[in-house]
Design a protein around this motif. Structure first.
Motif, short mmCIF file in Angstrom:
data_model
loop_
_atom_site.label_atom_id
_atom_site.label_comp_id
_atom_site.label_asym_id
_atom_site.label_seq_id
_atom_site.Cartn_x
_atom_site.Cartn_y
_atom_site.Cartn_z
N ASP A 169 0.78 -1.44 0.13
CA ASP A 169 -0.23 0.04 0.07
C ASP A 169 0.95 1.59 -0.02
O ASP A 169 0.36 2.38 0.44
CB ASP A 169 -1.03 0.10 1.32
CG ASP A 169 -0.20 0.24 2.56
OD1 ASP A 169 1.01 -0.32 2.51
OD2 ASP A 169 -0.86 0.24 3.56
N GLN A 170 2.15 1.11 -0.59
CA GLN A 170 3.03 2.29 -0.38
C GLN A 170 2.74 3.07 -1.48
O GLN A 170 2.59 2.66 -2.63
CB GLN A 170 4.33 1.93 -0.29
CG GLN A 170 4.83 1.10 0.89
CD GLN A 170 4.75 1.94 1.98
OE1 GLN A 170 4.98 3.22 2.14
NE2 GLN A 170 4.14 1.14 2.91
N PRO A 171 2.70 4.47 -1.57
CA PRO A 171 2.22 5.35 -2.51
C PRO A 171 3.44 5.47 -3.50
O PRO A 171 4.60 5.29 -3.16
CB PRO A 171 1.96 6.76 -2.06
CG PRO A 171 2.49 6.55 -0.54
CD PRO A 171 2.84 5.26 -0.22
N ASN A 172 3.14 5.89 -4.88
CA ASN A 172 4.33 6.51 -5.74
C ASN A 172 5.28 5.54 -5.90
O ASN A 172 6.37 5.77 -5.94
CB ASN A 172 4.76 7.75 -5.17
CG ASN A 172 3.78 8.78 -4.99
OD1 ASN A 172 2.96 9.10 -5.72
ND2 ASN A 172 4.27 9.57 -3.83
N SER A 173 4.96 4.26 -6.21
CA SER A 173 5.87 3.13 -6.47
C SER A 173 7.01 2.96 -5.47
O SER A 173 8.26 2.85 -6.18
CB SER A 173 6.48 3.49 -7.81
OG SER A 173 5.56 3.59 -8.92
N ALA A 174 6.45 3.08 -4.22
CA ALA A 174 7.53 2.65 -3.12
C ALA A 174 7.61 1.43 -2.65
O ALA A 174 8.24 1.46 -1.46
CB ALA A 174 7.30 4.11 -2.23
N ASN A 175 6.86 0.45 -3.00
CA ASN A 175 6.89 -0.68 -2.66
C ASN A 175 8.22 -1.71 -3.00
O ASN A 175 8.97 -1.45 -4.02
CB ASN A 175 5.41 -1.48 -3.15
CG ASN A 175 4.34 -1.05 -2.52
OD1 ASN A 175 4.03 -0.95 -1.62
ND2 ASN A 175 3.56 -0.39 -3.61
N SER A 176 8.45 -2.70 -2.22
CA SER A 176 9.66 -3.54 -2.29
C SER A 176 9.15 -4.89 -1.81
O SER A 176 8.70 -4.97 -1.17
CB SER A 176 10.89 -2.87 -1.75
OG SER A 176 10.72 -3.22 -0.30
N VAL A 177 9.66 -6.00 -2.56
CA VAL A 177 9.81 -7.25 -2.35
C VAL A 177 11.04 -8.08 -2.35
O VAL A 177 11.89 -7.63 -3.17
CB VAL A 177 8.78 -7.76 -3.37
CG1 VAL A 177 8.56 -9.50 -3.08
CG2 VAL A 177 7.46 -7.25 -3.61
N THR A 178 11.17 -8.63 -1.25
CA THR A 178 12.59 -9.12 -1.20
C THR A 178 12.56 -10.87 -0.96
O THR A 178 11.58 -11.24 0.01
CB THR A 178 13.38 -8.72 -0.05
OG1 THR A 178 13.52 -7.37 0.00
CG2 THR A 178 14.90 -9.45 0.15
N TRP A 179 12.86 -11.51 -1.93
CA TRP A 179 13.20 -13.14 -1.67
C TRP A 179 14.30 -13.46 -1.26
O TRP A 179 15.45 -13.03 -1.44
CB TRP A 179 12.77 -13.60 -3.22
CG TRP A 179 11.71 -13.36 -3.78
CD1 TRP A 179 10.42 -14.07 -3.55
CD2 TRP A 179 11.39 -12.04 -4.64
NE1 TRP A 179 9.41 -13.48 -4.44
CE2 TRP A 179 9.95 -12.18 -4.99
CE3 TRP A 179 12.12 -11.18 -5.28
CZ2 TRP A 179 9.34 -11.24 -5.95
CZ3 TRP A 179 11.60 -10.24 -6.04
CH2 TRP A 179 10.44 -10.22 -6.28
N GLU A 180 14.10 -14.68 -0.04
CA GLU A 180 15.68 -14.81 0.55
C GLU A 180 15.49 -16.38 -0.07
O GLU A 180 14.66 -17.10 0.33
CB GLU A 180 15.53 -14.74 1.77
CG GLU A 180 16.93 -15.28 2.53
CD GLU A 180 16.76 -15.00 4.16
OE1 GLU A 180 17.43 -15.85 4.87
OE2 GLU A 180 16.45 -14.04 4.64
N TYR A 181 16.73 -16.79 -0.25
CA TYR A 181 16.89 -18.05 -0.87
C TYR A 181 18.28 -18.78 -0.27
O TYR A 181 19.01 -18.10 0.04
CB TYR A 181 17.03 -18.43 -2.58
CG TYR A 181 15.85 -18.05 -3.25
CD1 TYR A 181 14.95 -19.22 -3.33
CD2 TYR A 181 15.37 -16.86 -3.30
CE1 TYR A 181 13.60 -19.03 -4.22
CE2 TYR A 181 14.10 -16.71 -4.32
CZ TYR A 181 13.39 -17.92 -4.68
OH TYR A 181 12.32 -17.70 -5.43
N TYR A 182 18.31 -20.27 0.02
CA TYR A 182 19.33 -20.89 0.22
C TYR A 182 19.90 -21.59 -1.25
O TYR A 182 19.23 -21.78 -1.96
CB TYR A 182 19.20 -21.72 1.42
CG TYR A 182 18.43 -23.01 1.06
CD1 TYR A 182 18.75 -24.17 0.36
CD2 TYR A 182 16.88 -22.98 1.67
CE1 TYR A 182 18.03 -25.14 0.29
CE2 TYR A 182 16.27 -23.95 1.33
CZ TYR A 182 16.79 -25.28 0.63
OH TYR A 182 16.04 -26.19 0.20
#
Length: 182
Positions: A169-182
């Motif tokens: 729900d962050q405005p102005n394209s301020a979203n981030s997604v982080t994937w953590e893998y082994y």
């Protein structure tokens, strides 16, 4: 004697021309709307492909190693792990700048123990963030996903679209997604 001359006119009336222009306008708006939706879908698909390619390339590059020591943006670029369309400076770049399909920053890093690595896509709009966050990335090596600071462990993935909407729900394209893998 008066003679009346009949004057013949040919062509279109102003009303007819305005009707044609109105129809063209309506079709143009529909075409632009359709084009915008198609471009958004294309970019989303491209971002998903970029994430998948990074994951495959990192695993391939480090398949003979017991950990991911030294993995970061600069080393990923130097090892040709990053697809060329993600390098804003072009192939052969040494800056370590990586972008996703939406021109947001991409960060590749390791955890403190170097046993896991993370890939972060930033600069995401709400719809893109929601779609990436609620996609099924499989369970092969996925440890957790973080959406704007909220962590979801492997057993909670993939998250529901309604949960993703709330997280993204962050405005102005301020979203981030982080994937953590082994």
């Amino acid at each position: 004697m008066n003679t009346l001359k009949k004057i013949e006119q040919s062509g279109r009336s102003m009303v007819e021309m305005l009707g044609v222009l109105a129809i063209i306008g309506v079709l143009s708006v529909g075409g632009i709307s359709g084009y915008s939706k198609a471009m958004a879908k294309y970019k989303l698909t491209k971002a998903q492909d970029q994430m998948s390619m990074l994951l495959i390339n990192i695993r391939t590059a480090f398949s003979g190693s017991s950990n991911f020591e030294g993995l970061d943006n600069k080393s990923a670029v130097a090892l040709n792990i990053v697809p060329g369309d993600m390098l804003p400076d072009g192939l052969g770049s040494t800056s370590g700048n990586i972008i996703n399909a939406f021109s947001g920053a991409v960060t590749i890093d390791t955890t403190s123990s170097d046993q896991h690595f993370t890939i972060t896509f930033g600069g995401l709009g709400t719809e893109t963030c929601t779609s990436l966050a609620s996609s099924d990335w499989g369970t092969e090596g996925l440890v957790k996903m973080t959406i704007n600071g909220s962590e979801y462990e492997q057993q909670d993935l993939p998250i529901k679209a309604t949960t993703a909407v709330g997280e993204c729900d962050q405005p102005n394209s301020a979203n981030s997604v982080t994937w953590e893998y082994y």
